[in-house]
Design an enzyme around this catalytic site. Sequence first.
Site, short mmCIF file in Angstrom:
data_model
loop_
_atom_site.label_atom_id
_atom_site.label_comp_id
_atom_site.label_asym_id
_atom_site.label_seq_id
_atom_site.Cartn_x
_atom_site.Cartn_y
_atom_site.Cartn_z
NE ARG A 34 -4.17 1.81 2.18
CZ ARG A 34 -4.29 2.95 2.89
NH1 ARG A 34 -3.37 3.27 3.77
NH2 ARG A 34 -5.35 3.72 2.73
CB ILE A 60 -5.54 5.76 -1.08
CG1 ILE A 60 -5.47 4.21 -1.08
CG2 ILE A 60 -4.84 6.31 0.16
CD1 ILE A 60 -4.01 3.67 -1.14
CB SER A 61 -10.75 3.41 0.09
OG SER A 61 -11.44 3.97 -0.99
CD GLN A 62 -11.30 3.24 7.48
OE1 GLN A 62 -12.15 4.05 7.13
NE2 GLN A 62 -11.37 2.58 8.61
#
Length: 211
Positions: A34, A60-62
């Site tokens: 990530r 960027i999503s959790q």
Amino acid sequence: MGRFDEERSEMIGLLRDRLITDEKILRAMGTVERHLFVPEPFTNRSYEDNALPIGKGQTISQPYTVAFMTQALGVRPGDRILEIGTGSGYQASVLSVLGAHVFSIERDLDLLAAARKMFDRLGYRIATKGGDGTVGWNEFAPFNGIIVTAGAPDVPAPLTKQLADGAKLVIPVGDRKSQALLVLTRQGEELIRREIEGFKFVPLIGKMGWQ
Ligand code: SAH
């Protein structure tokens, strides 16, 4: 050993604690780095369970959200999956490592260029397109799953039409501030609907989204 291996396995532990049970998803998220998708100065925070800025007002999503949506989608190897909102490319990469054939659409061409560069660098084979994803990607329909990673005012009709029988559409729907995650499953002409409250996404902007 990579620089962030320990942080990444701690993140996987956290996802387990939050009831992500699908081992294949945990393994895929334990594989995709990530931190390569998170720009400076936030790179050091890549394995916290938070959304982070990726530029152009987007995020960027959790990790929990990525895991939860991926689990809701029910991906099997070989599935054709359409993603709306490539963003950093992280969610698409997780789907690709799960063995899906990923098709991803992004309206911001700068973000798309950066994501494509990372896919090439990591050897992930992901089909991408710049433009408005609210109308789907008819050329490659029907899909075995569609995931929308930005919040919509309503379910865009073209997306439900591009679902294969038995396939799911996972999409946050609500106002600009908060959304419920809808999981729609096509069964013949019918759509079975499940709804999970309490999500927060950047807006889906387009013909069938926000203006
Ligand atoms: N899946 C991404 C999350 C990105 S945030 C990741 O893993 O990083 C949502 C993204 O949706 C933003 O990059 C935004 O530009 C994009 N977006 C918003 N409306 C869109 C539309 N109609 N079509 C395609 N992309 C859209």
